[in-house]
Design a protein around this motif. Structure first.
Motif, PDB file in Angstrom:
ATOM      1  N   VAL A 151      -3.196  -8.228  12.587  1.00 52.53           N
ATOM      2  CA  VAL A 151      -3.164  -8.647  11.060  1.00 52.53           C
ATOM      3  C   VAL A 151      -4.449  -8.778  10.685  1.00 52.53           C
ATOM      4  CG1 VAL A 151      -2.737 -10.534  10.034  1.00 52.53           C
ATOM      5  CG2 VAL A 151      -1.169 -10.223  11.725  1.00 52.53           C
ATOM      6  N   LYS A 152      -5.490  -8.829  11.263  1.00 52.99           N
ATOM      7  CA  LYS A 152      -6.957  -8.869  10.726  1.00 52.99           C
ATOM      8  C   LYS A 152      -7.228  -7.412  10.166  1.00 52.99           C
ATOM      9  CE  LYS A 152      -8.813 -13.080  13.085  1.00 52.99           C
ATOM     10  NZ  LYS A 152      -9.887 -13.382  13.851  1.00 52.99           N
ATOM     11  N   SER A 168      -5.859  -2.666   4.459  1.00 53.30           N
ATOM     12  CA  SER A 168      -5.043  -2.622   3.223  1.00 53.30           C
ATOM     13  C   SER A 168      -5.875  -3.168   1.923  1.00 53.30           C
ATOM     14  CB  SER A 168      -4.069  -3.692   3.346  1.00 53.30           C
ATOM     15  OG  SER A 168      -3.041  -3.384   4.573  1.00 53.30           O
ATOM     16  N   ALA A 169      -6.839  -4.053   1.994  1.00 48.28           N
ATOM     17  CA  ALA A 169      -7.620  -4.283   1.013  1.00 48.28           C
ATOM     18  C   ALA A 169      -8.467  -3.231   0.574  1.00 48.28           C
ATOM     19  CB  ALA A 169      -8.422  -5.508   1.165  1.00 48.28           C
ATOM     20  N   VAL A 170      -8.959  -2.351   1.461  1.00 43.26           N
ATOM     21  CA  VAL A 170      -9.710  -1.169   1.071  1.00 43.26           C
ATOM     22  C   VAL A 170      -9.008  -0.299   0.129  1.00 43.26           C
ATOM     23  CG1 VAL A 170     -10.988   0.909   2.049  1.00 43.26           C
ATOM     24  CG2 VAL A 170     -11.292  -1.406   2.940  1.00 43.26           C
ATOM     25  N   VAL A 171      -7.574   0.065   0.939  1.00 42.63           N
ATOM     26  CA  VAL A 171      -6.595   1.032   0.150  1.00 42.63           C
ATOM     27  C   VAL A 171      -6.295   0.608  -1.277  1.00 42.63           C
ATOM     28  CG1 VAL A 171      -4.196   1.951   0.297  1.00 42.63           C
ATOM     29  CG2 VAL A 171      -5.574   1.780   2.554  1.00 42.63           C
ATOM     30  N   CYS A 223       0.825  -1.227   0.023  1.00 44.08           N
ATOM     31  CA  CYS A 223      -0.003  -0.052  -0.019  1.00 44.08           C
ATOM     32  C   CYS A 223       0.834   1.373  -0.096  1.00 44.08           C
ATOM     33  CB  CYS A 223      -0.817  -0.242   1.462  1.00 44.08           C
ATOM     34  SG  CYS A 223      -2.060  -1.313   1.248  1.00 44.08           S
ATOM     35  N   ALA A 224       1.755   1.408   0.843  1.00 42.24           N
ATOM     36  CA  ALA A 224       2.794   2.532   0.990  1.00 42.24           C
ATOM     37  C   ALA A 224       3.527   2.637  -0.304  1.00 42.24           C
ATOM     38  CB  ALA A 224       3.680   2.443   2.140  1.00 42.24           C
ATOM     39  N   ALA A 225       3.937   1.608  -1.093  1.00 42.05           N
ATOM     40  CA  ALA A 225       4.617   1.861  -2.218  1.00 42.05           C
ATOM     41  C   ALA A 225       3.641   2.370  -3.288  1.00 42.05           C
ATOM     42  CB  ALA A 225       5.157   0.502  -2.728  1.00 42.05           C
ATOM     43  N   LEU A 226       2.615   1.803  -3.536  1.00 46.06           N
ATOM     44  CA  LEU A 226       1.686   2.281  -4.571  1.00 46.06           C
ATOM     45  C   LEU A 226       1.368   3.827  -4.294  1.00 46.06           C
ATOM     46  CD1 LEU A 226      -0.652  -0.794  -5.095  1.00 46.06           C
ATOM     47  CD2 LEU A 226       1.559  -0.096  -6.264  1.00 46.06           C
ATOM     48  N   VAL A 256      -6.148  10.446   2.409  1.00 48.52           N
ATOM     49  CA  VAL A 256      -6.845   9.535   3.337  1.00 48.52           C
ATOM     50  C   VAL A 256      -6.134   8.377   3.332  1.00 48.52           C
ATOM     51  CG1 VAL A 256      -8.782   8.590   3.927  1.00 48.52           C
ATOM     52  CG2 VAL A 256      -8.912  10.952   3.634  1.00 48.52           C
ATOM     53  N   LEU A 257      -5.973   7.647   2.135  1.00 48.01           N
ATOM     54  CA  LEU A 257      -5.376   6.449   2.102  1.00 48.01           C
ATOM     55  C   LEU A 257      -4.041   6.370   2.506  1.00 48.01           C
ATOM     56  CD1 LEU A 257      -6.545   5.372  -1.493  1.00 48.01           C
ATOM     57  CD2 LEU A 257      -7.698   4.873   0.622  1.00 48.01           C
TER      58      LEU A 257
END
Length: 277
Positions: A135-136, A142-145, A26-29, A182-183
Protein backbone atom coordinates in the motif's frame (compact mmCIF):
# COMPACT_ATOMS: atom_id res chain seq x y z
CA UNK A 1 -24.00 1.71 5.20
CA UNK A 2 -23.79 -1.03 7.80
CA UNK A 3 -22.10 -3.28 5.23
CA UNK A 4 -19.50 -0.61 4.42
CA UNK A 5 -18.74 0.00 8.10
CA UNK A 6 -18.34 -3.75 8.59
CA UNK A 7 -15.94 -3.94 5.62
CA UNK A 8 -13.81 -1.07 6.90
CA UNK A 9 -13.40 -2.79 10.24
CA UNK A 10 -11.00 -5.24 8.54
CA UNK A 11 -7.48 -3.82 8.04
CA UNK A 12 -6.82 -5.90 4.90
CA UNK A 13 -9.96 -4.48 3.26
CA UNK A 14 -8.94 -0.93 4.18
CA UNK A 15 -5.57 -1.58 2.51
CA UNK A 16 -7.35 -2.98 -0.54
CA UNK A 17 -9.58 0.10 -0.82
CA UNK A 18 -6.71 2.57 -0.46
CA UNK A 19 -4.41 0.83 -2.94
CA UNK A 20 -7.21 0.03 -5.38
CA UNK A 21 -8.67 3.54 -5.48
CA UNK A 22 -5.27 5.11 -6.16
CA UNK A 23 -4.33 2.67 -8.92
CA UNK A 24 -7.80 2.84 -10.50
CA UNK A 25 -7.60 6.64 -10.59
CA UNK A 26 -4.16 6.61 -12.23
CA UNK A 27 -5.22 4.03 -14.82
CA UNK A 28 -8.40 5.93 -15.68
CA UNK A 29 -6.67 9.28 -16.24
CA UNK A 30 -3.94 7.78 -18.41
CA UNK A 31 -6.51 5.64 -20.20
CA UNK A 32 -8.21 8.68 -21.76
CA UNK A 33 -5.08 9.59 -23.72
CA UNK A 34 -4.31 5.97 -24.57
CA UNK A 35 -7.81 5.26 -25.88
CA UNK A 36 -7.88 8.43 -28.00
CA UNK A 37 -4.47 7.53 -29.48
CA UNK A 38 -5.68 3.97 -30.24
CA UNK A 39 -3.32 2.49 -27.67
CA UNK A 40 -6.09 1.07 -25.51
CA UNK A 41 -4.60 -2.44 -25.54
CA UNK A 42 -1.20 -1.31 -24.31
CA UNK A 43 -2.34 -2.21 -20.80
CA UNK A 44 -2.91 -5.80 -21.84
CA UNK A 45 0.47 -6.01 -23.53
CA UNK A 46 2.40 -4.45 -20.66
CA UNK A 47 0.57 -6.61 -18.12
CA UNK A 48 1.87 -9.71 -19.91
CA UNK A 49 5.36 -8.19 -19.88
CA UNK A 50 4.96 -7.65 -16.15
CA UNK A 51 3.80 -11.24 -15.69
CA UNK A 52 6.87 -12.52 -17.56
CA UNK A 53 9.19 -10.34 -15.46
CA UNK A 54 7.49 -11.37 -12.21
CA UNK A 55 7.72 -15.06 -13.12
CA UNK A 56 11.43 -14.80 -13.91
CA UNK A 57 12.04 -12.81 -10.70
CA UNK A 58 10.21 -15.36 -8.55
CA UNK A 59 12.04 -18.23 -10.25
CA UNK A 60 15.40 -16.54 -9.57
CA UNK A 61 14.50 -15.54 -6.02
CA UNK A 62 14.58 -11.79 -6.73
CA UNK A 63 12.19 -9.11 -5.46
CA UNK A 64 9.26 -9.18 -7.95
CA UNK A 65 8.33 -5.48 -8.06
CA UNK A 66 11.96 -4.33 -8.04
CA UNK A 67 12.56 -6.35 -11.20
CA UNK A 68 9.25 -5.84 -12.99
CA UNK A 69 9.00 -2.02 -12.82
CA UNK A 70 12.17 -1.27 -14.84
CA UNK A 71 11.45 -4.15 -17.24
CA UNK A 72 7.93 -2.92 -17.99
CA UNK A 73 9.15 0.68 -18.36
CA UNK A 74 11.74 -0.49 -20.90
CA UNK A 75 9.07 -2.51 -22.72
CA UNK A 76 6.82 0.55 -22.91
CA UNK A 77 9.68 2.60 -24.33
CA UNK A 78 10.58 -0.13 -26.83
CA UNK A 79 6.95 -0.51 -27.87
CA UNK A 80 6.64 3.21 -28.48
CA UNK A 81 9.84 3.39 -30.56
CA UNK A 82 8.87 0.28 -32.51
CA UNK A 83 5.52 1.72 -33.60
CA UNK A 84 6.99 5.15 -34.38
CA UNK A 85 9.98 4.06 -36.44
CA UNK A 86 8.86 0.96 -38.32
CA UNK A 87 6.06 -0.40 -40.41
CA UNK A 88 4.73 -2.48 -37.50
CA UNK A 89 1.34 -1.17 -36.39
CA UNK A 90 0.69 -0.57 -32.69
CA UNK A 91 -1.76 -3.48 -32.36
CA UNK A 92 0.69 -5.87 -34.03
CA UNK A 93 3.58 -4.72 -31.83
CA UNK A 94 1.48 -5.08 -28.67
CA UNK A 95 0.35 -8.58 -29.67
CA UNK A 96 3.91 -9.65 -30.45
CA UNK A 97 5.40 -8.39 -27.18
CA UNK A 98 2.44 -9.74 -25.21
CA UNK A 99 2.80 -13.26 -26.62
CA UNK A 100 6.57 -13.43 -26.13
CA UNK A 101 6.37 -12.12 -22.55
CA UNK A 102 3.58 -14.51 -21.56
CA UNK A 103 5.48 -17.44 -23.07
CA UNK A 104 8.65 -16.41 -21.20
CA UNK A 105 6.75 -16.30 -17.91
CA UNK A 106 5.18 -19.71 -18.46
CA UNK A 107 8.52 -21.30 -19.39
CA UNK A 108 10.28 -19.73 -16.39
CA UNK A 109 7.55 -21.01 -14.10
CA UNK A 110 7.50 -24.52 -15.56
CA UNK A 111 11.28 -24.89 -15.20
CA UNK A 112 11.16 -24.14 -11.46
CA UNK A 113 8.31 -24.99 -9.08
CA UNK A 114 5.33 -24.89 -11.41
CA UNK A 115 2.42 -22.49 -11.09
CA UNK A 116 2.90 -21.25 -7.54
CA UNK A 117 0.49 -19.21 -5.46
CA UNK A 118 2.60 -16.07 -5.94
CA UNK A 119 2.49 -16.34 -9.73
CA UNK A 120 -1.23 -17.09 -9.68
CA UNK A 121 -1.91 -13.95 -7.65
CA UNK A 122 -0.16 -11.82 -10.28
CA UNK A 123 -1.95 -13.66 -13.08
CA UNK A 124 -5.47 -13.36 -11.67
CA UNK A 125 -5.14 -10.71 -8.98
CA UNK A 126 -5.11 -10.90 -5.20
CA UNK A 127 -5.97 -7.45 -3.89
CA UNK A 128 -7.00 -8.74 -0.47
CA UNK A 129 -3.45 -9.98 0.07
CA UNK A 130 -1.91 -6.51 -0.18
CA UNK A 131 0.54 -5.86 2.63
CA UNK A 132 1.16 -2.47 4.31
CA UNK A 133 4.37 -2.25 2.28
CA UNK A 134 2.40 -2.80 -0.95
CA UNK A 135 0.00 0.00 0.00
CA UNK A 136 2.83 2.40 0.83
CA UNK A 137 4.52 1.65 -2.49
CA UNK A 138 1.23 2.05 -4.37
CA UNK A 139 0.48 5.34 -2.60
CA UNK A 140 3.94 6.76 -3.28
CA UNK A 141 4.10 5.81 -6.95
CA UNK A 142 0.45 6.77 -7.53
CA UNK A 143 1.16 10.22 -6.12
CA UNK A 144 4.06 10.57 -8.57
CA UNK A 145 1.89 9.42 -11.50
CA UNK A 146 -0.99 11.76 -10.62
CA UNK A 147 1.34 14.68 -9.95
CA UNK A 148 3.15 14.33 -13.28
CA UNK A 149 -0.13 13.88 -15.16
CA UNK A 150 -1.61 17.05 -13.68
CA UNK A 151 1.61 19.03 -14.13
CA UNK A 152 1.88 18.00 -17.81
CA UNK A 153 -1.86 18.04 -18.49
CA UNK A 154 -1.81 20.73 -21.20
CA UNK A 155 1.07 19.11 -23.09
CA UNK A 156 -0.52 15.65 -22.88
CA UNK A 157 -3.77 17.16 -24.19
CA UNK A 158 -1.97 18.72 -27.17
CA UNK A 159 -0.01 15.56 -28.00
CA UNK A 160 -3.11 13.37 -27.70
CA UNK A 161 -5.17 15.25 -30.27
CA UNK A 162 -2.65 16.52 -32.84
CA UNK A 163 1.00 15.55 -32.64
CA UNK A 164 1.94 17.56 -35.75
CA UNK A 165 0.39 20.77 -34.39
CA UNK A 166 1.93 20.17 -30.97
CA UNK A 167 5.34 19.66 -32.58
CA UNK A 168 4.91 22.84 -34.63
CA UNK A 169 4.21 24.84 -31.46
CA UNK A 170 7.43 23.65 -29.86
CA UNK A 171 6.17 20.73 -27.77
CA UNK A 172 8.62 17.85 -27.42
CA UNK A 173 6.17 15.19 -28.63
CA UNK A 174 8.54 12.26 -28.15
CA UNK A 175 9.22 13.26 -24.55
CA UNK A 176 5.53 13.38 -23.62
CA UNK A 177 4.79 10.13 -25.46
CA UNK A 178 7.57 8.48 -23.48
CA UNK A 179 6.29 10.05 -20.25
CA UNK A 180 2.80 8.68 -20.89
CA UNK A 181 4.21 5.23 -21.65
CA UNK A 182 6.36 5.22 -18.50
CA UNK A 183 3.49 6.36 -16.26
CA UNK A 184 1.29 3.67 -17.81
CA UNK A 185 3.95 1.03 -17.20
CA UNK A 186 4.26 1.97 -13.52
CA UNK A 187 0.47 1.92 -13.13
CA UNK A 188 0.26 -1.50 -14.79
CA UNK A 189 2.82 -2.99 -12.41
CA UNK A 190 0.99 -1.55 -9.40
CA UNK A 191 -2.34 -2.84 -10.70
CA UNK A 192 -1.06 -6.36 -11.27
CA UNK A 193 -1.43 -7.18 -7.58
CA UNK A 194 -4.99 -5.86 -7.65
CA UNK A 195 -6.44 -7.11 -10.94
CA UNK A 196 -3.91 -9.56 -12.33
CA UNK A 197 -2.50 -9.75 -15.85
CA UNK A 198 -5.81 -10.95 -17.26
CA UNK A 199 -7.93 -8.00 -16.11
CA UNK A 200 -5.66 -4.98 -15.59
CA UNK A 201 -6.36 -3.53 -19.06
CA UNK A 202 -10.01 -3.07 -18.03
CA UNK A 203 -8.96 -0.32 -15.59
CA UNK A 204 -7.51 1.62 -18.52
CA UNK A 205 -10.17 0.97 -21.15
CA UNK A 206 -13.55 1.00 -19.40
CA UNK A 207 -13.61 4.38 -17.58
CA UNK A 208 -12.52 6.29 -20.70
CA UNK A 209 -14.93 4.51 -23.04
CA UNK A 210 -17.74 4.89 -20.51
CA UNK A 211 -17.19 8.63 -20.07
CA UNK A 212 -17.02 9.19 -23.83
CA UNK A 213 -20.65 8.09 -24.11
CA UNK A 214 -21.79 11.34 -22.41
CA UNK A 215 -18.89 13.82 -22.48
CA UNK A 216 -17.18 15.27 -25.54
CA UNK A 217 -14.49 17.55 -24.11
CA UNK A 218 -11.12 16.15 -23.04
CA UNK A 219 -11.41 17.71 -19.58
CA UNK A 220 -14.94 16.36 -19.11
CA UNK A 221 -13.87 12.86 -20.10
CA UNK A 222 -10.83 12.97 -17.80
CA UNK A 223 -12.84 14.11 -14.77
CA UNK A 224 -15.65 11.64 -15.47
CA UNK A 225 -13.19 8.78 -16.00
CA UNK A 226 -11.56 9.38 -12.63
CA UNK A 227 -14.94 9.45 -10.88
CA UNK A 228 -16.24 6.38 -12.73
CA UNK A 229 -13.08 4.42 -11.94
CA UNK A 230 -13.27 5.15 -8.20
CA UNK A 231 -17.03 4.48 -7.95
CA UNK A 232 -16.80 1.23 -9.95
CA UNK A 233 -13.87 0.00 -7.90
CA UNK A 234 -15.69 0.65 -4.63
CA UNK A 235 -18.89 -0.87 -6.03
CA UNK A 236 -17.01 -3.94 -7.23
CA UNK A 237 -15.34 -4.41 -3.86
CA UNK A 238 -18.65 -4.11 -2.01
CA UNK A 239 -20.26 -6.59 -4.41
CA UNK A 240 -17.31 -8.95 -3.98
CA UNK A 241 -17.66 -8.85 -0.19
CA UNK A 242 -21.44 -9.20 -0.27
CA UNK A 243 -21.64 -12.10 -2.73
CA UNK A 244 -18.23 -13.74 -2.12
CA UNK A 245 -17.04 -13.25 -5.71
CA UNK A 246 -13.45 -12.57 -6.91
CA UNK A 247 -12.59 -8.92 -6.32
CA UNK A 248 -10.92 -8.22 -9.67
CA UNK A 249 -13.71 -9.78 -11.71
CA UNK A 250 -16.32 -7.92 -9.65
CA UNK A 251 -14.64 -4.58 -10.41
CA UNK A 252 -14.68 -5.37 -14.14
CA UNK A 253 -18.38 -6.24 -14.03
CA UNK A 254 -19.08 -2.99 -12.16
CA UNK A 255 -17.29 -1.11 -14.95
CA UNK A 256 -19.36 -2.98 -17.52
CA UNK A 257 -22.52 -1.97 -15.68
CA UNK A 258 -21.42 1.69 -15.67
CA UNK A 259 -20.71 1.51 -19.40
CA UNK A 260 -24.20 0.14 -20.06
CA UNK A 261 -25.77 2.86 -17.90
CA UNK A 262 -23.86 5.66 -19.66
CA UNK A 263 -24.67 4.20 -23.08
CA UNK A 264 -28.37 3.98 -22.25
CA UNK A 265 -28.35 7.55 -20.90
CA UNK A 266 -26.68 8.78 -24.09
CA UNK A 267 -29.28 7.01 -26.25
CA UNK A 268 -32.15 8.48 -24.24
CA UNK A 269 -30.62 11.94 -24.56
CA UNK A 270 -30.27 11.54 -28.32
CA UNK A 271 -33.89 10.46 -28.68
CA UNK A 272 -35.09 13.31 -26.43
CA UNK A 273 -33.21 16.01 -28.31
CA UNK A 274 -34.22 14.43 -31.62
CA UNK A 275 -37.88 14.76 -30.74
CA UNK A 276 -37.47 18.37 -29.59
CA UNK A 277 -35.98 19.28 -32.96
Amino acid sequence: MKLIVEMLSYPFLVRAFVGGILVSLCAALLGVSLVLKRYSMIGDGLSHVSFGALSVALAAGWAPLTVSIPVVVLAAFFLLRLTENSKVRSDGAIAMISAVSLATGIVATSLTTGLTTDVSSYMFGSILAMTPADVKLSAGLSAVVLGLFLFCYNKIFAVTFDENFARATGVNVSLYNILTAVLTAVTIVLGMRMMGAMLISSLIIFPALTSMRLFKSFKGVVLSSGLVAVVCFCGGMIGSYRFSTPAGASVVLANMGAFGLFWLTARIREVWYGRKK
